[in-house]
Scaffold this motif. Structure first.
Motif, PDB file in Angstrom:
ATOM      1  N   ARG A   1       0.785  -1.104  -0.045  1.00 13.37           N
ATOM      2  CA  ARG A   1      -0.124  -0.018  -0.100  1.00 13.37           C
ATOM      3  C   ARG A   1       1.024   1.146  -0.081  1.00 13.37           C
ATOM      4  O   ARG A   1       1.836   1.414   0.843  1.00 13.37           O
ATOM      5  CB  ARG A   1      -0.922   0.095   1.186  1.00 13.37           C
ATOM      6  N   ALA A   2       0.406   2.210  -0.736  1.00 15.29           N
ATOM      7  CA  ALA A   2       1.326   3.332  -0.761  1.00 15.29           C
ATOM      8  C   ALA A   2       1.704   4.173   0.333  1.00 15.29           C
ATOM      9  O   ALA A   2       2.521   4.587   0.819  1.00 15.29           O
ATOM     10  CB  ALA A   2       0.425   4.432  -1.915  1.00 15.29           C
ATOM     11  N   GLU A   3       0.502   4.048   1.432  1.00 13.39           N
ATOM     12  CA  GLU A   3       0.676   4.795   2.770  1.00 13.39           C
ATOM     13  C   GLU A   3       2.140   4.088   3.713  1.00 13.39           C
ATOM     14  O   GLU A   3       2.589   4.540   4.295  1.00 13.39           O
ATOM     15  CB  GLU A   3      -0.508   4.831   3.600  1.00 13.39           C
ATOM     16  N   ASN A   4       2.091   2.735   3.100  1.00 17.27           N
ATOM     17  CA  ASN A   4       3.160   2.016   3.653  1.00 17.27           C
ATOM     18  C   ASN A   4       4.646   2.083   3.040  1.00 17.27           C
ATOM     19  O   ASN A   4       5.565   2.516   3.504  1.00 17.27           O
ATOM     20  CB  ASN A   4       2.919   0.600   3.982  1.00 17.27           C
ATOM     21  N   VAL A   5       4.392   1.702   1.765  1.00 15.84           N
ATOM     22  CA  VAL A   5       5.871   1.650   0.760  1.00 15.84           C
ATOM     23  C   VAL A   5       6.383   2.872   0.699  1.00 15.84           C
ATOM     24  O   VAL A   5       7.639   2.814  -0.153  1.00 15.84           O
ATOM     25  CB  VAL A   5       5.708   0.605  -0.264  1.00 15.84           C
TER      26      VAL A   5
ATOM     27  N   PHE B   1       7.656   1.982   6.137  1.00 20.20           N
ATOM     28  CA  PHE B   1       8.215   0.611   5.458  1.00 20.20           C
ATOM     29  C   PHE B   1       9.448  -0.057   6.085  1.00 20.20           C
ATOM     30  O   PHE B   1       9.443  -1.157   6.437  1.00 20.20           O
ATOM     31  CB  PHE B   1       8.739   0.908   3.953  1.00 20.20           C
ATOM     32  N   ALA B   2      10.281   0.956   6.983  1.00 12.53           N
ATOM     33  CA  ALA B   2      11.381   0.484   7.600  1.00 12.53           C
ATOM     34  C   ALA B   2      10.896  -0.173   8.746  1.00 12.53           C
ATOM     35  O   ALA B   2      11.468  -1.215   9.186  1.00 12.53           O
ATOM     36  CB  ALA B   2      12.251   1.417   7.911  1.00 12.53           C
TER      37      ALA B   2
ATOM     38  N   THR C   1      11.078   1.375  -4.338  1.00 16.11           N
ATOM     39  CA  THR C   1      11.192   2.281  -3.139  1.00 16.11           C
ATOM     40  C   THR C   1      12.087   1.826  -2.174  1.00 16.11           C
ATOM     41  O   THR C   1      12.776   2.535  -1.441  1.00 16.11           O
ATOM     42  CB  THR C   1       9.908   2.602  -2.563  1.00 16.11           C
ATOM     43  N   LEU C   2      12.353   0.455  -1.928  1.00 15.70           N
ATOM     44  CA  LEU C   2      13.169   0.053  -1.247  1.00 15.70           C
ATOM     45  C   LEU C   2      14.625   0.640  -1.780  1.00 15.70           C
ATOM     46  O   LEU C   2      15.579   0.952  -0.655  1.00 15.70           O
ATOM     47  CB  LEU C   2      13.529  -1.579  -1.319  1.00 15.70           C
TER      48      LEU C   2
END
Length: 359
Positions: free
Chosen positions: A209-213, A219-220, A248-249
């Motif tokens: 999900r965008a709000e996470n990744v 994300f971290a 994104t990672l």
């Protein structure tokens, strides 16, 4: 060809999966229909192959819209869907869920003659920062037929003033889909052998999900929390990573803890097999919350809200956010929970109930 009575509008993997029981029922019952694929997910590896693997006919129309800003993408879909409706003149347009494809199908149908049917109506996270929340509310209020998966969903629709005559509780078509595809997965999937996995000896992670990744801190936090729990319990985590999340990672230069193994995106049958045999699922996906619940796999949801509260209420799922310590605590509480809860999403006959109501 006879004038189609139904036009299914879909564009993402969850929509393909959850509408597949309806498409199959139309084929079995010889109900004329068309399938309109918007192309919202535009990667062959992510969804087009699903039709072949799930033994479904190729979509009648493929609009090939692809990725774009929300407004541009939705507008392009509306134009394409309107052209199909003008050419085919179906009696009913069927959309599912909360995507831009569902919203575009709803707007196109509401401006023309067909009735609009919304499968999986009444889900609410009450987080209006999520684009999906706005989509599902708008589609429900436009729909002539709101097919709610649970009594709780129907109650939420009533609370918003939607006429009860437009609402019917049918169960969720994901139960139909899991039950239909479980046997296909057993027959076709070699994912456990391919990745050298033992049933019950690994954890499954999904985060997309965008709000996470798109948020490096969140994300971290997910990666740190899942990695810490896996290290503490000496088990591996399998993370089928979406290409966008992988990008994104790299962009955030985030490190992936050693117990987390990144693998390429999986088709539905392989993923269903992993869900079925994982000791624990950690996810930000609404669909995975449902599927894990149906399959008896304990689930931890790395979000601040969920539109599947039934999974939490029955003890199949725990909502923990993205703080590492909360993820570890939630995983510890869930990992050994026996999957003996009652499935809240119905008996696997939702597709027939929906078709009977429409036809």
């Amino acid at each position: 060809m006879a004038t189609p009575r139904l036009a299914f509008v879909l564009g993402t993997r969850p929509e393909i999966i959850k509408l597949s029981p309806l498409v199959r029922a139309c084929l079995e019952r010889a109900i004329p229909h068309v399938v309109v694929h918007t192309g919202q997910h535009y990667s062959e590896s992510l969804d087009a192959v699903f039709f072949e693997q799930l033994e479904l006919p190729t979509p009648t129309y493929d609009l090939g819209v692809g990725s774009d800003d929300h407004g541009e993408q939705t507008a392009t879909m509306i134009r394409g869907i309107e052209s199909v409706l003008e050419a085919e003149r179906p009696a009913h347009v069927v959309v599912q869920g909360d995507t831009n494809s569902a919203l575009a199908g709803a707007i196109a149908a509401s401006k023309r003659d067909p009735s609009l049917a919304h499968v999986e109506a009444g889900l609410r996270s009450f987080d209006r920062e999520m684009p999906e929340e706005i989509n599902r509310v708008l589609v429900d209020h436009a729909a002539d037929h709101c097919f709610a998966p649970t009594e709780e969903s129907a109650r939420l629709l009533a609370a918003e003033g939607i006429d009860g005559d437009r609402v019917r509780v049918t169960g969720n078509t994901i139960v139909d889909a899991v039950s239909q595809h479980r046997d296909l997965a057993t027959e076709k999937s070699d994912v456990l052998a391919e990745h050298d996995l033992e049933p019950g000896a690994f954890y499954l992670l999904t985060a997309h999900r965008a709000e996470n990744v798109d948020d490096p801190e969140r994300f971290a936090g997910i990666l740190e929390g899942v990695g810490a729990f896996a290290t503490r319990t000496d088990r591996e985590v399998v993370y089928p990573i979406h290409p966008r999340a992988r990008e994104t990672l790299a962009a955030f230069e985030l490190s992936v803890p050693e117990p987390i193994r990144l693998v390429d995106p999986l088709d539905f049958l392989d993923f269903l097999t992993l869900e079925r045999h994982a000791r624990l699922a950690v996810t930000d996906s609404g669909g995975v919350q449902e599927e894990a619940c149906i399959l008896g796999t304990p689930c931890v949801t790395v979000r601040d809200s969920t539109e599947r509260p039934e999974t939490v209420d029955i003890g199949a799922n725990r909502l923990v956010g993205t703080e590492p310590s909360a993820i570890v605590a939630g995983a510890e509480a869930m990992v050994d929970r026996p999957g003996t809860w009652s499935n809240p999403f119905g008996d696997g006959d939702a597709a027939d109930r929906i078709l009977d109501a429409l036809l």
